[in-house]
Design a protein around this motif. Structure first.
Motif, PDB file in Angstrom:
ATOM      1  N   TRP A   1       0.815  -1.216   0.000  1.00  0.00           N
ATOM      2  CA  TRP A   1       0.000   0.000   0.000  1.00  0.00           C
ATOM      3  C   TRP A   1       0.849   1.268   0.000  1.00  0.00           C
ATOM      4  CZ3 TRP A   1      -3.950  -2.511  -1.358  1.00  0.00           C
ATOM      5  CH2 TRP A   1      -4.317  -3.698  -0.736  1.00  0.00           C
ATOM      6  N   GLU A   2       2.048   1.188  -0.558  1.00  0.00           N
ATOM      7  CA  GLU A   2       2.932   2.346  -0.578  1.00  0.00           C
ATOM      8  C   GLU A   2       2.468   3.358  -1.615  1.00  0.00           C
ATOM      9  OE1 GLU A   2       7.676   3.446  -0.449  1.00  0.00           O
ATOM     10  OE2 GLU A   2       7.061   1.415  -1.041  1.00  0.00           O
ATOM     11  N   LEU A   3       2.554   4.628  -1.255  1.00  0.00           N
ATOM     12  CA  LEU A   3       2.189   5.722  -2.143  1.00  0.00           C
ATOM     13  C   LEU A   3       3.429   6.377  -2.730  1.00  0.00           C
ATOM     14  CD1 LEU A   3      -0.635   7.604  -0.196  1.00  0.00           C
ATOM     15  CD2 LEU A   3      -0.900   6.073  -2.141  1.00  0.00           C
ATOM     16  N   THR A   4       3.325   6.757  -3.977  1.00  0.00           N
ATOM     17  CA  THR A   4       4.322   7.613  -4.601  1.00  0.00           C
ATOM     18  C   THR A   4       3.744   9.026  -4.658  1.00  0.00           C
ATOM     19  OG1 THR A   4       3.409   7.259  -6.807  1.00  0.00           O
ATOM     20  CG2 THR A   4       5.099   5.695  -6.044  1.00  0.00           C
ATOM     21  N   PRO A   5       4.585  10.035  -4.888  1.00  0.00           N
ATOM     22  CA  PRO A   5       4.042  11.390  -5.027  1.00  0.00           C
ATOM     23  C   PRO A   5       2.987  11.484  -6.119  1.00  0.00           C
ATOM     24  CG  PRO A   5       6.414  11.488  -4.723  1.00  0.00           C
ATOM     25  CD  PRO A   5       6.069  10.036  -4.870  1.00  0.00           C
ATOM     26  N   ALA A   6       3.213  10.816  -7.244  1.00  0.00           N
ATOM     27  CA  ALA A   6       2.256  10.882  -8.348  1.00  0.00           C
ATOM     28  C   ALA A   6       0.932  10.242  -7.958  1.00  0.00           C
ATOM     29  CB  ALA A   6       2.832  10.202  -9.585  1.00  0.00           C
ATOM     30  N   ARG A   7       1.005   9.103  -7.294  1.00  0.00           N
ATOM     31  CA  ARG A   7      -0.234   8.428  -6.880  1.00  0.00           C
ATOM     32  C   ARG A   7      -0.967   9.257  -5.827  1.00  0.00           C
ATOM     33  NH1 ARG A   7      -4.497   6.988  -6.753  1.00  0.00           N
ATOM     34  NH2 ARG A   7      -5.420   5.106  -5.890  1.00  0.00           N
ATOM     35  N   ALA A   8      -0.239   9.824  -4.898  1.00  0.00           N
ATOM     36  CA  ALA A   8      -0.878  10.633  -3.856  1.00  0.00           C
ATOM     37  C   ALA A   8      -1.577  11.843  -4.450  1.00  0.00           C
ATOM     38  CB  ALA A   8       0.156  11.070  -2.824  1.00  0.00           C
ATOM     39  N   ALA A   9      -1.008  12.422  -5.505  1.00  0.00           N
ATOM     40  CA  ALA A   9      -1.596  13.613  -6.123  1.00  0.00           C
ATOM     41  C   ALA A   9      -2.928  13.325  -6.793  1.00  0.00           C
ATOM     42  CB  ALA A   9      -0.623  14.197  -7.142  1.00  0.00           C
ATOM     43  N   GLN A  10      -3.172  12.065  -7.156  1.00  0.00           N
ATOM     44  CA  GLN A  10      -4.415  11.696  -7.829  1.00  0.00           C
ATOM     45  C   GLN A  10      -5.518  11.304  -6.860  1.00  0.00           C
ATOM     46  OE1 GLN A  10      -3.247   8.511 -10.418  1.00  0.00           O
ATOM     47  NE2 GLN A  10      -2.241   9.858 -11.886  1.00  0.00           N
TER      48      GLN A  10
END
Length: 341
Positions: A330-339
């Motif tokens: 369930w790790e988030l990347t900056p790009a995924r978090a922005a969406q």
């Protein structure tokens, strides 16, 4: 085993969140498990009192959090020089994650996938009840003192069309739960190809106009972003089929609320279930409180009560993977978090 943790003493951890989130997402069982997995040096509630716990934060390698997490800006991060990962037992991370957080390479996992489960359960149930026109018959029957109320459109889910707006984690779970029903699913998502929609036994709508004019029940799952505010406008709502049903479990800001009220006032054949509004709750004088074809629920589609513990346990599971050097689920990347919403 994670090389940085192999043959080392227990990971130093801190809890930082609201008292309500601590009790709801972790509770006694979660806290017992957390203490067995880590060296828990501080429980900071409310989280904004973190400055009173500088010694513990200076040594913290991981933070477990939840609703009302501390803002992780430069000041906070300077106070946590050893911080390597944050495990957030809730959904949206917008309230606490900053650009500075990402710049420092701190890993972040959240429980949005767990929170999606009860939202999908709520949405699926509401859609089927909406297709059966349950709320129309309930209010009409109450007014008439009879169960013989009539509706022009057929009251059935059989071979009806459900429209999904955006196809993220929640909408995908809704689609899976709808497979046991004999109906069609239409989806609008500019980031989804027609081929991918077909792979999930759906048809992709070319536009919101098409979806609103075609579907018998519509479920909104769009994240709240600057570019999605006011996405659903009056022409969309006016195009809804006779007896159609609109469901919002996303965010109130995505819908032009004044337009929604106007259309529902003029179209008593339509029904809407709104688990979210803007503002939330609606102003005391809002027609949403009195319109007979509106059902308001208090943002309860997401995790409430014991459902919250699923999020806390998921983050403890995620920490174990982190500790053992396994890929995080369930790790988030900056790009995924922005969406995300």
């Amino acid at each position: 085993m994670n090389p940085s943790l192999k043959n080392s003493s227990p990971t130093q951890a801190v809890l930082a969140l609201s008292a309500h989130a601590l009790d709801a997402a972790y509770g006694p069982d979660g806290l017992e498990r957390l203490r067995a997995l880590t060296k828990l040096t501080a429980t900071i509630t409310p989280a904004e009192t973190w400055r009173e716990h500088r010694d513990a934060l200076a040594c913290a390698e991981v933070i477990f959090s939840g609703w009302e997490a501390p803002l992780m800006d430069a000041e906070f991060l300077d106070a946590t020089p050893n911080l390597r990962a944050v495990f957030y037992a809730a959904g949206s991370v917008r309230s606490f994650v900053t650009e500075e957080f990402w710049r420092r390479g701190i890993r972040l996992a959240n429980a949005a996938a767990m929170n999606a489960i009860p939202v999908a359960e709520y949405a699926t149930a509401a859609l089927i009840l909406g297709l059966k026109h349950v709320w129309h018959y309930s209010r009409a029957g109450r007014a008439m003192h009879s169960t013989r109320a009539q509706l022009p459109a057929p009251a059935t889910a059989y071979r009806s069309t459900i429209g999904l707006i955006s196809y993220g984690a929640i909408a995908r779970l809704v689609r899976e739960r709808l497979r046991s029903y004999d109906l069609q699913v239409l989806v609008y998502d500019p980031f989804l190809s027609a081929a991918d929609a077909a792979q999930d036994d759906m048809r992709k709508a070319d536009s919101l106009d098409e979806l609103f004019a075609t579907a018998d029940a519509i479920s909104l799952h769009t994240p709240h972003l600057p570019e999605t505010e006011g996405l659903i406008r009056k022409p969309h709502l006016e195009a809804m089929r006779p007896g159609a049903f609109f469901l919002n479990t996303a965010r109130g800001q995505i819908v032009d609320e004044a337009a929604l009220i106007d259309v529902l006032q003029r179209r008593p054949d339509l029904s809407a279930v709104l688990d979210v509004t803007h503002p939330e709750p609606p102003a005391p004088d809002s027609p949403l409180h009195t319109l007979p074809n509106v059902i308001l629920t208090p943002h309860l589609a997401g995790s409430i009560g014991p459902e919250c513990q699923r999020m806390g346990q998921a983050m403890l599971d995620e920490f174990e993977r982190y500790r053992d050097g396994q890929p995080l689920r369930w790790e988030l990347t900056p790009a995924r978090a922005a969406q995300m919403a």
